[in-house]
Design an enzyme around this catalytic site. Structure first.
Site, PDB file in Angstrom:
ATOM      1  CB  CYS A 102      -0.927  -0.001   1.211  1.00  0.00           C
ATOM      2  SG  CYS A 102      -1.630  -1.613   1.545  1.00  0.00           S
ATOM      3  CG  HIS A 290       0.237   4.872   4.033  1.00  0.00           C
ATOM      4  ND1 HIS A 290      -0.025   3.767   3.255  1.00  0.00           N
ATOM      5  CD2 HIS A 290       1.190   4.481   4.918  1.00  0.00           C
ATOM      6  CE1 HIS A 290       0.732   2.760   3.649  1.00  0.00           C
ATOM      7  NE2 HIS A 290       1.473   3.162   4.658  1.00  0.00           N
ATOM      8  CE1 TYR A 294      -0.466   2.492   7.738  1.00  0.00           C
ATOM      9  CE2 TYR A 294      -0.493   1.160   9.715  1.00  0.00           C
ATOM     10  CZ  TYR A 294       0.201   1.762   8.704  1.00  0.00           C
ATOM     11  OH  TYR A 294       1.571   1.631   8.646  1.00  0.00           O
ATOM     12  CB  CYS A 296      -4.348  -3.202   6.009  1.00  0.00           C
ATOM     13  SG  CYS A 296      -3.209  -2.422   7.190  1.00  0.00           S
TER      14      CYS A 296
HETATM   15  S1  SF4 Z   1       0.651  -1.684   7.121  1.00  0.00           S
HETATM   16 FE1  SF4 Z   1      -1.280  -2.059   6.072  1.00  0.00          FE
HETATM   17  S2  SF4 Z   1      -1.479  -0.259   4.763  1.00  0.00           S
HETATM   18 FE2  SF4 Z   1       0.675  -0.378   5.274  1.00  0.00          FE
HETATM   19  S3  SF4 Z   1       1.592  -1.609   3.605  1.00  0.00           S
HETATM   20 FE3  SF4 Z   1       1.118  -2.991   5.312  1.00  0.00          FE
HETATM   21  S4  SF4 Z   1      -0.863  -3.830   4.750  1.00  0.00           S
HETATM   22 FE4  SF4 Z   1      -0.605  -1.981   3.547  1.00  0.00          FE
END
Ligand code: SF4
Ligand SMILES: Cc1cc2nc3c(=O)[nH]c(=O)nc-3n(C[C@H](O)[C@H](O)[C@H](O)COP(=O)(O)OP(=O)(O)OC[C@H]3O[C@@H](n4cnc5c(N)ncnc54)[C@H](O)[C@@H]3O)c2cc1C
Length: 505
Positions: A102, A290, A294, A296
């Site tokens: 991401c 970004h 999160y 995620c």
């Molecule tokens: S912390 Fe979450 S938003 Fe950041 S790269 Fe990893 S998976 Fe993607």
């Protein structure tokens, strides 16, 4: 050649001869290293998801006219932003860790609008170069890492004030063909698993920081780059054999320090070169994307809630009212994170370059919740799991002919549940709250995309206290214009990092 799925992605990483240090030695082939491989498996899932579920993870790109991986897509609508969040939650559920793509996705989208605006002011052609670069990424289906965070040295000093100029990545030499950069980026997610890295400034810059105002793309195997691999708690468990003690043997995140020593960036891959006044815009747009990426972590939260429900069942307490209530609390916290993130995506606006930017206030609220709620969810998971989550003997004892039968008998839960399954789910909870993937679930939640104070500053900047005071004063029947002393808030830290332009929604 286009990478079509996870297996082809993994093959694409072989034989690159990267200079990676881990445990004091050079790594011969990261793909086959037992400690590194789980992080590669996590990225492979992002390729397989696009192949298996294109509606979610492979949109149509107007740039190339192709169906592309969503991590390489320039967002063309608010729905694209919402779909990023849906995909991130899904991948969190599939991997239980950081799937590492991401930062690159959010970097491409923030650069898309920032380069356009730099060109408008300076008559440069950064936007065109970026678009050509994105098209190449889309056609070949490559992975990019986003390198923003410098090592920073003395946090109280700007880049040009540091005793050692290399504390922030900067240009050391310019010639007609391009620039050379030196410095180091810390905590670089998925850098070794990427094909390209985009180097960007990490904070607002002033005219004296001009050499630090550099944005460019470098291949991961460019001459002059050294990687020093970051340790994660319990990471060597994946080197012990067996698959119980690792907790999540298949997947992990990855961070490394990336050290650049006179690394060359050719002109066509430079997207900012000295336009220092645009650094804060880029940083703000990137963190805006970004911080709602999160969500995620809600996919990881889903796993931890599931693991807690499973262990409660295995322990025979699934129907206890306080257990049910704790699962409700965990779910409430998890969905609160998701709510702010997805609302931020829906409330997007179109940039002058034509792509879409999500809502900044709600993105910061999302990320600020992420700095707290996973810790509380983790606390409740450990409560439900019981003390065995930190005192359980190893898988080797479980496989040993003498101790194995003893553990089989004494680590039993309720009737009908295998002891091994009970051990497995306890190890998963340990993995996510204390072990390898606690990096991804807890500490990355704290500091990734900026430590908590960075969000509080952004929230403070946009909280519109004056209009809120007006609402209150109207109801309290305080007349407008009555003489009142006001005390201005200090914005010194914020002004230094992001500049002091006034923002309103
Ligand atoms: S912390 Fe979450 S938003 Fe950041 S790269 Fe990893 S998976 Fe993607
Ligand atoms: C797991 C993980 C993955 C990451 N992935 C990436 C990535 O892929 N790419 C990338 O570019 N970055 C990445 N980051 C970096 C992340 O953005 C930084 O960790 C974050 O910005 C904090 O910087 P720092 O770690 O240097 O902490 P510090 O800056 O040292 O902060 C420590 C504390 O000091 C405070 N502080 C810092 N400076 C000041 C100041 N001037 N005045 C007052 N207080 C201050 C902070 O608020 C914080 O409380 C990642 C971080 C983690 C932990």
């Amino acid at each position: 050649m286009t990478i079509k799925n996870g297996a082809e992605y993994i093959e694409s990483l072989r034989g690159r001869n990267l200079k990676i240090y881990l445990f004091g030695e050079l790594v011969k082939e990261p793909v086959d290293h037992p400690m590194i491989r789980p992080s590669i498996n996590a990225v492979a899932e992002t390729y397989d998801l696009a192949a298996e579920n294109p509606e979610l993870a492979a949109p149509h790109s107007s740039l190339t006219g192709l169906q592309v991986n969503r991590f390489l897509h320039i967002v063309e609508s608010p729905q694209d932003l919402v779909d990023q969040n849906r995909m991130q939650r899904k991948l969190g559920q599939l991997t239980g860790t950081c799937f590492q793509r991401c930062v690159g996705m959010d970097a491409l989208n923030s650069l898309y609008s920032s380069t356009y605006e730099i060109d408008q002011k300076h008559s440069t052609d950064y936007h065109k170069r970026l678009v050509e670069f994105v098209k190449m990424l889309q056609r070949e289906n490559l992975m990019i890492g986003g390198a923003m965070t410098d090592v920073k040295g003395d946090r109280g000093l700007s880049p040009s004030q540091q005793e050692d100029p290399d504390m922030f990545v900067h240009v050391t030499k310019r010639d007609s063909k391009g620039v050379y950069i030196t410095g180091a980026k810390a905590h670089q997610t998925g850098c070794i698993n990427s094909h390209w890295i985009i180097v960007m400034p990490t904070m607002r810059l002033k005219s004296e920081d001009k050499d630090y105002a550099i944005i460019g793309a470098v291949p991961v195997d460019a001459p002059g780059i050294t990687y020093i691999y970051g340790r994660q708690s319990c990471d060597t468990r994946s080197m012990e054999g067996g698959n119980i003690d690792a907790g999540n043997a298949m997947y992990s995140g990855q961070e490394a320090m990336v050290i650049f020593k006179d690394v060359f960036i050719p002109n066509h891959l430079i997207f900012m070169n000295g336009e220092y006044e645009f650094a804060s815009m880029l940083v703000e747009r990137f963190t805006c994307y970004h911080r709602r990426s999160y969500v995620c972590k809600t996919g990881l939260g889903d796993i931890l809630i599931g693991a807690s429900a499973a262990i409660a069942d295995y322990n025979g307490v699934a129907n206890a009212s306080h257990i049910k209530d704790k699962l409700v609390e965990m779910t409430h916290l998890n969905e609160t994170i998701f709510a702010a993130g997805i609302a931020s995506s829906y409330r997007a606006h179109k940039t002058s370059a034509g792509n879409w930017q999500n809502d900044d206030m709600l993105a910061n609220v999302c990320k600020h919740n992420v700095t707290r709620f996973p810790y509380e969810i983790g606390r409740l998971a450990q409560d439900i799991a019981g003390g065995l989550v930190v005192t359980m003997p190893s898988e080797k004892e479980f496989r040993n002919p003498e101790t194995g039968p003893l553990l089989e008998k004494y680590l039993k839960g309720r009737k009908g549940v295998s002891t091994e399954n009970r051990m497995r789910v306890l190890r998963l909870i340990e993995n996510m709250t204390l072990g390898r993937n606690a990096v991804g679930y807890l500490t990355e939640s704290m500091h990734g995309a900026g430590s908590p104070q960075a969000q509080r500053i952004q929230i403070a900047r946009q909280m519109q206290l004056e209009s809120k005071k007006k609402f209150a004063k109207r109801l309290a029947q305080i007349k407008e214009g009555e003489a009142e002393e006001t005390v201005p808030e200090s914005t010194e830290y914020f002004d230094r990092i992001f500049g002091n332009k006034n923002k309103s929604k």
